[in-house]
Design an enzyme around this catalytic site. Structure first.
Site: not given
Length: 209
Positions: A44-46
Site C-alpha cells: 500500500v505504501c509503495t
C-alpha cells in the site's frame, strides 16, 4: 506524546535518502504534508509514495512540501525508491525520513501498540508555515490514502486563512464558503463586498473565487 491541532510540530534532525534534514529549517516558509509508513517495501505504501511523487506539481502549486517517514534506514529507502519509481512510473524526489530507532514515530505518536510495537501507523499531518499542526488523519494499514482529499484539505485551510472563512461539507475550490458566526454583519460587509446569502442567522454563505 499526543499532538493536537494547533500544537507546534516538534522539530527533529535525522537522515533521509537525500542527506541530513533539520525539520523546521527544511520546512522554511512552506506548508508540509508529513505522512508516515510502517516500513519500506510494503504494498500500500509503495503506491502512496508513488502517488505523492506523481502529484509533485500539485503540492508545489500549494507551496506544500511532501515529507515521508518510514521506520527503516536511508539506505533501505534508496532501494525502495527504485521499486516505487519502477512500479508507479514516477521519479520520487521528496525526502523520506530514516527512523529505524522509532524516535520520530514516537515523538509524533505514530506507534499504536495494538497495531504494532515496532511499526508506525499511517498518519498524516498538515503543518503550516508557522509550524502549527492544522490537520491530522490516521489510516489503518490496509486502506490507501485519498490524495484528492489531502489536496482538498490543504486548499480549504489555505483559503480559510486567506479569507477568514470556513468551508462546508464536500467543499472544493470555486464553491461557496461559510462566513463564521464570529464575523458580524458590519465586518462581513467590509470583508465580503460581493455580498452573501443568509440561510440562518448563523449560516451565511458567499463566494471568494
Amino acid at each position: 506524546m499526543t499532538l493536537h491541532i494547533g500544537d507546534t510540530a516538534p522539530d527533529f534532525q535525522t537522515e533521509t535518502q537525500n542527506g541530513p534534514i533539520s525539520f523546521h529549517d527544511w520546512a522554511g516558509d512552506s506548508w508540509v504534508f508529513f505522512f508516515s509508513h510502517p516500513a519500506d517495501f510494503t504494498p500500500v505504501c509503495t503506491t502512496e509514495m508513488g502517488r505523492t511523487a506523481q502529484l509533485a506539481g500539485e503540492f508545489a502549486k500549494r507551496n506544500t512540501k511532501p515529507l515521508g517517514l518510514s521506520t527503516d534506514t536511508a539506505e533501505e529507502h534508496l532501494k525502495w525508491i527504485e521499486d516505487v519509481n519502477d512500479t508507479q512510473h514516477t521519479d520520487l524526489k521528496f525526502p523520506i525520513l530514516a527512523d529505524a530507532d522509532l524516535s520520530i514515530a514516537r515523538m509524533y505518536d505514530m506507534i499504536h501498540p495494538e497495531q504494532s510495537e515496532t511499526a508506525a501507523v499511517r498518519s498524516v499531518f498538515i503543518i503550516d508555515p508557522a509550524k502549527k499542526i492544522r490537520l491530522t488523519m490516521t489510516y489503518p494499514m490496509s486502506v490507501g490514502r485519498n490524495f484528492a482529499e489531502i489536496l482538498r484539505v490543504i486548499d480549504a485551510l489555505q483559503t480559510g486563512d486567506k479569507f477568514r472563512i470556513a468551508t462546508p461539507a464536500d467543499w472544493e475550490v470555486g464553491k461557496d464558503v461559510i462566513i463564521p458566526p464570529s464575523i458580524k454583519d458590519d465586518e462581513a460587509a467590509t470583508l465580503f463586498p460581493q455580498g452573501w446569502t443568509t440561510l440562518r442567522p448563523y449560516l451565511r454563505t458567499t463566494n471568494v473565487a
